[in-house]
Scaffold this motif. Sequence first.
Motif, PDB file in Angstrom:
ATOM      1  N   SER A  91       0.832  -1.206   0.000  1.00 27.96           N
ATOM      2  CA  SER A  91       0.000   0.000   0.000  1.00 27.96           C
ATOM      3  C   SER A  91       0.870   1.261   0.000  1.00 27.96           C
ATOM      4  O   SER A  91       0.527   2.257  -0.627  1.00 27.96           O
ATOM      5  N   ARG A  92       2.016   1.205   0.657  1.00 30.49           N
ATOM      6  CA  ARG A  92       2.930   2.359   0.662  1.00 30.49           C
ATOM      7  C   ARG A  92       3.442   2.629  -0.762  1.00 30.49           C
ATOM      8  O   ARG A  92       3.546   3.777  -1.188  1.00 30.49           O
ATOM      9  N   ALA A  93       3.741   1.564  -1.493  1.00 32.76           N
ATOM     10  CA  ALA A  93       4.226   1.714  -2.874  1.00 32.76           C
ATOM     11  C   ALA A  93       3.125   2.263  -3.784  1.00 32.76           C
ATOM     12  O   ALA A  93       3.410   3.024  -4.711  1.00 32.76           O
ATOM     13  N   LEU A  94       1.877   1.899  -3.506  1.00 35.41           N
ATOM     14  CA  LEU A  94       0.766   2.424  -4.310  1.00 35.41           C
ATOM     15  C   LEU A  94       0.575   3.915  -4.064  1.00 35.41           C
ATOM     16  O   LEU A  94       0.228   4.666  -4.976  1.00 35.41           O
ATOM     17  N   ARG A  95       0.808   4.347  -2.827  1.00 39.02           N
ATOM     18  CA  ARG A  95       0.608   5.754  -2.462  1.00 39.02           C
ATOM     19  C   ARG A  95       1.747   6.635  -2.961  1.00 39.02           C
ATOM     20  O   ARG A  95       1.556   7.826  -3.170  1.00 39.02           O
ATOM     21  N   LEU A 171       8.087 -10.064  -0.924  1.00 37.64           N
ATOM     22  CA  LEU A 171       7.115  -9.434  -0.036  1.00 37.64           C
ATOM     23  C   LEU A 171       6.873  -8.008  -0.521  1.00 37.64           C
ATOM     24  O   LEU A 171       7.827  -7.271  -0.759  1.00 37.64           O
ATOM     25  N   GLY A 172       5.586  -7.640  -0.681  1.00 36.54           N
ATOM     26  CA  GLY A 172       5.237  -6.253  -0.974  1.00 36.54           C
ATOM     27  C   GLY A 172       5.034  -5.910  -2.431  1.00 36.54           C
ATOM     28  O   GLY A 172       4.638  -4.792  -2.752  1.00 36.54           O
ATOM     29  N   THR A 173       5.309  -6.831  -3.337  1.00 38.25           N
ATOM     30  CA  THR A 173       5.159  -6.514  -4.767  1.00 38.25           C
ATOM     31  C   THR A 173       3.773  -6.901  -5.304  1.00 38.25           C
ATOM     32  O   THR A 173       3.410  -6.502  -6.399  1.00 38.25           O
ATOM     33  N   GLN A 174       3.043  -7.685  -4.534  1.00 34.98           N
ATOM     34  CA  GLN A 174       1.683  -8.064  -4.926  1.00 34.98           C
ATOM     35  C   GLN A 174       0.770  -7.958  -3.719  1.00 34.98           C
ATOM     36  O   GLN A 174       1.241  -7.915  -2.580  1.00 34.98           O
ATOM     37  N   SER A 175      -0.552  -7.935  -3.981  1.00 37.29           N
ATOM     38  CA  SER A 175      -1.484  -7.719  -2.865  1.00 37.29           C
ATOM     39  C   SER A 175      -1.481  -8.882  -1.875  1.00 37.29           C
ATOM     40  O   SER A 175      -1.827  -8.708  -0.712  1.00 37.29           O
ATOM     41  N   GLN A 176      -1.093 -10.055  -2.326  1.00 38.63           N
ATOM     42  CA  GLN A 176      -1.046 -11.191  -1.404  1.00 38.63           C
ATOM     43  C   GLN A 176       0.200 -12.036  -1.652  1.00 38.63           C
ATOM     44  O   GLN A 176       0.673 -12.117  -2.788  1.00 38.63           O
ATOM     45  N   VAL A 177       0.672 -12.663  -0.603  1.00 38.28           N
ATOM     46  CA  VAL A 177       1.846 -13.529  -0.738  1.00 38.28           C
ATOM     47  C   VAL A 177       1.769 -14.647   0.306  1.00 38.28           C
ATOM     48  O   VAL A 177       1.206 -14.460   1.381  1.00 38.28           O
ATOM     49  N   THR A 178       2.290 -15.806  -0.043  1.00 38.26           N
ATOM     50  CA  THR A 178       2.285 -16.933   0.895  1.00 38.26           C
ATOM     51  C   THR A 178       3.721 -17.355   1.181  1.00 38.26           C
ATOM     52  O   THR A 178       4.467 -17.669   0.250  1.00 38.26           O
ATOM     53  N   PRO A 179       4.108 -17.341   2.454  1.00 39.85           N
ATOM     54  CA  PRO A 179       5.472 -17.809   2.763  1.00 39.85           C
ATOM     55  C   PRO A 179       5.524 -19.329   2.809  1.00 39.85           C
ATOM     56  O   PRO A 179       4.505 -19.990   3.028  1.00 39.85           O
ATOM     57  N   ASP A 180       6.703 -19.903   2.630  1.00 40.41           N
ATOM     58  CA  ASP A 180       6.915 -21.304   2.974  1.00 40.41           C
ATOM     59  C   ASP A 180       7.063 -21.362   4.490  1.00 40.41           C
ATOM     60  O   ASP A 180       7.589 -20.420   5.091  1.00 40.41           O
ATOM     61  N   ILE A 181       6.638 -22.461   5.082  1.00 44.43           N
ATOM     62  CA  ILE A 181       6.725 -22.598   6.537  1.00 44.43           C
ATOM     63  C   ILE A 181       7.427 -23.907   6.884  1.00 44.43           C
ATOM     64  O   ILE A 181       7.081 -24.957   6.335  1.00 44.43           O
ATOM     65  N   PHE A 182       8.415 -23.833   7.755  1.00 45.79           N
ATOM     66  CA  PHE A 182       9.140 -25.019   8.215  1.00 45.79           C
ATOM     67  C   PHE A 182       8.991 -25.077   9.736  1.00 45.79           C
ATOM     68  O   PHE A 182       9.095 -24.048  10.407  1.00 45.79           O
ATOM     69  N   GLU A 183       8.725 -26.255  10.254  1.00 47.43           N
ATOM     70  CA  GLU A 183       8.458 -26.402  11.681  1.00 47.43           C
ATOM     71  C   GLU A 183       9.309 -27.555  12.228  1.00 47.43           C
ATOM     72  O   GLU A 183       9.413 -28.601  11.575  1.00 47.43           O
TER      73      GLU A 183
END
Length: 262
Positions: A91-95, A171-183
């Motif tokens: 949103s900061r990049a859009l503004r 992160l931040g270049t598209q409206s949504q993003v999914t991280p990989d998760i390792f547990e």
Amino acid sequence: MATAVVHYTAAAVTDRGRKRPSNEDAFGFSVEAGVYVVCDGMGGAAAGEVASTLAVDEVLRLLESRAEDGPRPLLTVAEEAVCAANEAIYSRALRNHRLSGMGTTLVVMAAQERHVWVLNIGDSRCYRLRNGRLEQLTLDHSLVEEQVRLGRMSHIEALRSPLRNVITRALGTQSQVTPDIFEFEAEPGDLFLLCSDGLTRELSDADIQSLLLRDLSLEVLSARLVEAAKKAGGHDNITCLLVRADIHCREGQNSAEGSIAE
Ligand code: CA
């Protein structure tokens, strides 16, 4: 009765390197909140710095304040924090058109007692040194590493490829993003390294392993890693964040926190 609890300590160093005019990497951590973050910004010097700093600040802020909204699973809060960081940058990049297209990689480690989660986007990595052996826990979201995993490119070709800077998730270049998760569960003596590609482009995993095996403080070790990457060329900004899981015995206390032996 003695109860053993896992106790974390951390130290980090970031450096501009020898070729870049500014440092677009950022890091932050809170041992109390059990959160450790490294980000590597992109989109031109000013924009890259804004993106990586925003991501680190947002993730730390949300994980540090999680106790205020009641007990919730740490992983849930960490995932929400990554989404909130994505939204803040996007949103900061859009503004502001001067920041248009900015983004950042992100690697977050969240630890609660023995339970550890690592979330990543892009090509900043998390490694774990356990029993003297270094293991890369995250998978790079980069064009060349994806080709390596598919068996279409060798590691040497990947390192030399003109496309080696292309990341496939940010992160931040598209409206949504999914991280990989390792547990996984931490073992006493585990040493975790969160780092930007400015380290891993200059040093092999074997180089990193042999440095980490030295019996030095985390502060000295992180400084040594950065120095070695600069000596090897220092073409990019370099960030190393080290986290050690140690075991401490508490006498006469029946602590539920991270019990590993009684
Ligand atoms: Ca970089």
